[in-house]
Scaffold this motif. Structure first.
Motif, short mmCIF file in Angstrom:
data_model
loop_
_atom_site.label_atom_id
_atom_site.label_comp_id
_atom_site.label_asym_id
_atom_site.label_seq_id
_atom_site.Cartn_x
_atom_site.Cartn_y
_atom_site.Cartn_z
N ALA A 10 0.84 -1.08 -0.16
CA ALA A 10 -0.08 0.07 0.03
C ALA A 10 0.72 1.40 0.00
CB ALA A 10 -0.98 0.16 1.29
N TYR A 11 0.39 2.34 -0.37
CA TYR A 11 1.17 3.49 -0.75
C TYR A 11 0.10 4.71 0.03
CZ TYR A 11 3.53 1.04 -4.19
OH TYR A 11 4.41 0.24 -5.01
N THR A 12 0.74 5.55 0.65
CA THR A 12 0.12 6.72 1.11
C THR A 12 0.19 8.06 0.19
OG1 THR A 12 0.33 6.34 3.36
CG2 THR A 12 -0.36 8.62 3.03
N VAL A 13 -0.98 8.36 -0.63
CA VAL A 13 -0.76 9.66 -1.64
C VAL A 13 -1.34 10.71 -0.74
CG1 VAL A 13 -1.70 10.72 -3.53
CG2 VAL A 13 -1.12 8.08 -3.55
N ARG A 14 -0.49 11.83 -0.61
CA ARG A 14 -0.87 13.07 -0.08
C ARG A 14 -0.87 14.14 -1.14
NH1 ARG A 14 3.33 13.64 3.16
NH2 ARG A 14 2.07 12.29 4.78
N LEU A 15 -2.46 14.81 -1.24
CA LEU A 15 -2.61 15.88 -2.25
C LEU A 15 -2.60 17.04 -1.46
CD1 LEU A 15 -4.93 14.03 -4.53
CD2 LEU A 15 -2.44 14.49 -4.90
N ILE A 16 -2.33 18.16 -1.81
CA ILE A 16 -2.33 19.48 -1.16
C ILE A 16 -3.06 20.46 -1.97
CG2 ILE A 16 -0.93 21.49 -0.06
CD1 ILE A 16 1.18 19.43 0.36
N ASN A 17 -3.88 21.00 -1.68
CA ASN A 17 -4.63 22.18 -2.51
C ASN A 17 -4.45 23.64 -1.87
OD1 ASN A 17 -6.41 23.73 -3.85
ND2 ASN A 17 -8.41 22.77 -3.33
N PRO A 63 -10.48 23.52 -0.14
CA PRO A 63 -9.70 24.74 -0.39
C PRO A 63 -8.85 24.90 0.73
CG PRO A 63 -11.96 25.42 -0.08
CD PRO A 63 -12.12 23.95 -0.16
N ASP A 64 -7.42 25.01 0.67
CA ASP A 64 -6.37 25.28 1.59
C ASP A 64 -6.56 23.93 2.44
OD1 ASP A 64 -4.16 26.61 2.76
OD2 ASP A 64 -5.71 27.58 4.35
N ARG A 65 -6.64 22.65 1.94
CA ARG A 65 -6.61 21.56 2.78
C ARG A 65 -5.75 20.55 2.15
NH1 ARG A 65 -9.76 22.07 7.03
NH2 ARG A 65 -11.60 23.12 6.54
N THR A 66 -5.29 19.41 3.01
CA THR A 66 -4.43 18.17 2.53
C THR A 66 -5.20 16.96 2.60
OG1 THR A 66 -2.54 19.44 3.35
CG2 THR A 66 -2.36 17.08 3.05
N VAL A 67 -5.21 16.17 1.65
CA VAL A 67 -5.91 14.84 1.80
C VAL A 67 -4.85 13.80 1.61
CG1 VAL A 67 -7.61 13.24 0.73
CG2 VAL A 67 -8.18 15.56 1.22
N GLU A 68 -4.82 12.74 2.60
CA GLU A 68 -4.13 11.74 2.65
C GLU A 68 -5.01 10.27 2.13
OE1 GLU A 68 -1.66 10.70 5.83
OE2 GLU A 68 -0.46 12.33 5.57
N ALA A 69 -4.77 9.66 1.22
CA ALA A 69 -5.20 8.41 0.76
C ALA A 69 -4.53 7.36 0.70
CB ALA A 69 -5.91 8.58 -0.72
N ARG A 70 -4.85 6.28 1.39
CA ARG A 70 -3.99 4.96 1.52
C ARG A 70 -4.44 4.28 0.27
NH1 ARG A 70 0.10 2.90 3.97
NH2 ARG A 70 -0.14 0.74 4.67
N VAL A 71 -3.26 4.30 -0.79
CA VAL A 71 -4.02 3.39 -2.08
C VAL A 71 -3.21 2.00 -2.06
CG1 VAL A 71 -3.42 3.64 -4.42
CG2 VAL A 71 -3.79 5.59 -3.06
N LEU A 72 -4.38 1.15 -2.43
CA LEU A 72 -3.91 -0.33 -2.58
C LEU A 72 -3.75 -0.49 -4.00
CD1 LEU A 72 -6.56 -1.84 -0.09
CD2 LEU A 72 -4.29 -1.18 0.40
N PHE A 110 7.39 -0.88 -6.78
CA PHE A 110 6.23 -1.91 -6.43
C PHE A 110 7.10 -3.18 -6.46
CE2 PHE A 110 3.38 -5.15 -8.04
CZ PHE A 110 2.44 -4.94 -7.26
N ILE A 111 6.88 -3.89 -5.40
CA ILE A 111 7.52 -5.23 -5.10
C ILE A 111 6.43 -6.04 -5.17
CG2 ILE A 111 8.75 -6.25 -3.16
CD1 ILE A 111 9.92 -3.51 -3.53
#
Length: 93
Positions: free
Chosen positions: A1-8, A47-56, A90-91
């Motif tokens: 799994a990966y953590t994807v962090r997006l900042i707006n 707006p002016d937020r960060t979201v983290e998604a755990r991506v499988l 990717f392993i």
């Protein structure tokens, strides 16, 4: 799994389409995130937020594939078309 962090940093809500390059047949999934047929994720960031998604990430078994592959995540802003990229590995298991 990966953590994807997006900042707006914008004043408006933005939608980003996240994909993975470098792993043929890869399917992406994340809890609470809209999936585009498993090939991409659509993530909304306020707006002016960060979201983290755990991506499988899953991929079909392939005996010819190396145990470790270089992959690239891309996040495209659907409003502006701007694209951000992040490299990872990717392993296979």
């Amino acid at each position: 799994a990966y953590t994807v962090r997006l900042i707006n940093k914008a004043r408006d809500t933005r939608t980003y389409v996240v994909r993975m390059e470098g792993l043929p047949g890869a399917k992406l999934d994340a809890t609470g995130v809209k999936s585009e047929g498993g090939e991409a994720l659509e993530i909304e960031v306020g707006p002016d937020r960060t979201v983290e998604a755990r991506v499988l990430v899953t991929a079909p078994r392939d005996a010819a594939r190396p145990a470790s592959l270089d992959v690239t995540f891309t996040a495209r802003d659907t409003a502006s078309g701007a694209v951000a990229r992040a490299k990872d590995h990717f392993i296979s298991r």
